[in-house]
Design a protein around this motif. Structure first.
Motif, PDB file in Angstrom:
ATOM      1  N   PRO A   1       1.065  -1.047  -0.031  1.00  0.00           N
ATOM      2  CA  PRO A   1       0.086  -0.271   0.199  1.00  0.00           C
ATOM      3  C   PRO A   1       0.658   1.190  -0.016  1.00  0.00           C
ATOM      4  N   THR A  51       0.216   0.811  -3.538  1.00  0.00           N
ATOM      5  CA  THR A  51      -1.373   0.461  -4.623  1.00  0.00           C
ATOM      6  C   THR A  51      -1.331   1.800  -4.130  1.00  0.00           C
ATOM      7  N   HIS A  52      -1.343   2.512  -3.659  1.00  0.00           N
ATOM      8  CA  HIS A  52      -2.038   3.128  -2.225  1.00  0.00           C
ATOM      9  C   HIS A  52      -2.655   3.466  -1.311  1.00  0.00           C
ATOM     10  N   TYR A  53      -3.741   1.832  -1.185  1.00  0.00           N
ATOM     11  CA  TYR A  53      -4.761   1.283  -0.429  1.00  0.00           C
ATOM     12  C   TYR A  53      -5.866   1.370  -1.705  1.00  0.00           C
ATOM     13  N   SER A  54      -5.838   1.858  -3.011  1.00  0.00           N
ATOM     14  CA  SER A  54      -6.326   1.522  -4.191  1.00  0.00           C
ATOM     15  C   SER A  54      -6.433   0.288  -4.750  1.00  0.00           C
ATOM     16  N   GLU A 101      -4.419  -1.097  -7.429  1.00  0.00           N
ATOM     17  CA  GLU A 101      -3.729  -1.772  -7.936  1.00  0.00           C
ATOM     18  C   GLU A 101      -4.208  -2.937  -9.174  1.00  0.00           C
ATOM     19  N   ASP A 129      -8.296  -7.461  -0.674  1.00  0.00           N
ATOM     20  CA  ASP A 129      -8.664  -6.491  -1.038  1.00  0.00           C
ATOM     21  C   ASP A 129      -8.490  -5.963  -2.382  1.00  0.00           C
ATOM     22  N   GLN A 165      -6.890   6.193   7.899  1.00  0.00           N
ATOM     23  CA  GLN A 165      -6.714   5.451   6.637  1.00  0.00           C
ATOM     24  C   GLN A 165      -7.794   4.422   6.659  1.00  0.00           C
ATOM     25  N   ASP A 207      -7.756   0.962   6.497  1.00  0.00           N
ATOM     26  CA  ASP A 207      -7.732  -0.071   4.877  1.00  0.00           C
ATOM     27  C   ASP A 207      -7.780  -1.107   5.825  1.00  0.00           C
TER      28      ASP A 207
END
Length: 341
Positions: free
Chosen positions: A79, A109-112, A116, A137, A197, A199
């Motif tokens: 992430p 991925t920047h938590y996206s 991803e 996720d 965040q 996540d």
């Protein structure tokens, strides 16, 4: 063998054929020797390696991928690189894969899930040898990409019992439960959970927190402070002040990570809040500096380096066609009790 005896392509690049000619073997034997295949006699392997070293031969990854339908590259998708947790994971992965001839490619991925998916499309087009992905996720399209690629894949940081899915991590829910239980055992009753965040792993820790308090009949949803902002020490201090302004009776705060908790401890010091007398503070991940806070931070130590190494070793086995003894490897966690609780 003399340097001017080499025959090169017009580009000047030393080729595998040059190495094979210098070692007096066939190109196929030279290729197998450099890949470390056991079918090649040790004396031939040594001869080929010496020729490659003297000629300054660098394997062409594109040519290798074309010949074998698979490269020596292993994308690792995480992430963030600003989070020390994932830096530790990457370091362990790299240290494990490099001696085995595999190159680590880092994707952020920047938590996206959408980012991803885009990265997966790009990396899979180059036929990687394997994949290491953080958590579960992701978009349905990304799942189909992974399944359809045939590329061995291991998931990091989370666990699942799903058939055919390989993963290395620990139970985030159990870790959240354990920290909350510790605070209850210290006599705290008004325990808040503060997170940023948001996540999936953060929310799993929140679920462990809820379960523990519900088991004791003291859960209060109003004591959850969940911010979608990126986690930071600054935000930790701000969230602590917001929490105490609205709920002055809170006697313990479980922060979803150490960044927030460290910032909260600094804010408490500035505001003259007695920790742990008036307020217990706990974090998660045992990041650098947590043991140096005033007071030292109680936290959950996560085996991120071990997770990186174990996941890379599991992937190495899968790339060799070997099935691991366990599809889901639980490496556990450690509750580290210090002065803040």
């Amino acid at each position: 063998m003399k340097p001017n005896d080499r025959k090169r392509r017009p580009s000047g690049r030393t080729t595998l054929s040059d190495v094979a000619r210098a070692a007096d073997v066939s190109p196929i034997t030279a290729s197998r020797a450099l890949r470390g295949e056991r079918s090649v006699a040790p004396e031939l392997v040594e001869r080929v390696k010496q020729a490659a070293e003297q000629l300054g031969y660098v394997p062409d990854p594109a040519a290798r991928a074309l010949a074998s339908q698979r490269s020596n590259q292993v994308p690792v998708l995480v992430p963030l690189l600003s989070n020390a947790l994932f830096v530790d994971v990457l370091e362990a992965v790299h240290s494990t894969l490099l001696p085995q001839g595999f190159q680590t490619l880092i994707g952020v991925t920047h938590y996206s899930p959408e980012q991803e998916e885009q990265l997966l499309r790009s990396y899979l087009a180059h036929r990687p040898a394997g994949l290491l992905l953080t958590g579960f996720d992701r978009t349905e399209a990304a799942r189909q990409l992974i399944a359809g690629s045939g590329v061995p894949c291991v998931h990091l940081m989370e666990l699942t019992r799903a058939h055919g899915v390989y993963c290395v991590g620990f139970s985030q829910v159990d870790a959240g439960h354990a920290m909350t239980r510790h605070l209850l055992q210290r006599g705290r009753q008004r325990i808040a959970f503060v997170a940023a965040q948001l996540d999936p792993r953060t929310m799993q820790r929140a679920e462990g927190y809820r379960r523990c308090l519900r088991e004791q009949g003291v859960y209060d949803a109003r004591l959850e402070l969940l911010s979608p902002q990126p986690s930071s020490m600054r935000l930790g201090g701000e969230l602590l002040q917001d929490l105490l302004r609205n709920h002055p009776d809170v006697d313990a705060v479980f922060f979803c990570n150490d960044d927030l908790a460290q910032g909260a401890l600094l804010a408490a010091l500035r505001l003259g809040i007695d920790v742990p007398g008036r307020l217990a503070v706990a974090g998660f991940n045992d990041l650098s500096g947590s043991d140096q806070m005033v007071p030292p931070l109680t936290t959950v130590r996560t085996p991120r380096g071990t997770i990186g190494e174990a996941s890379a070793r599991m992937l190495l086995g899968l790339m060799r066609g070997e099935l691991p003894a366990q599809h889901s490897l639980d490496l556990g966690f450690e509750l580290v009790v210090r002065g803040s609780s």
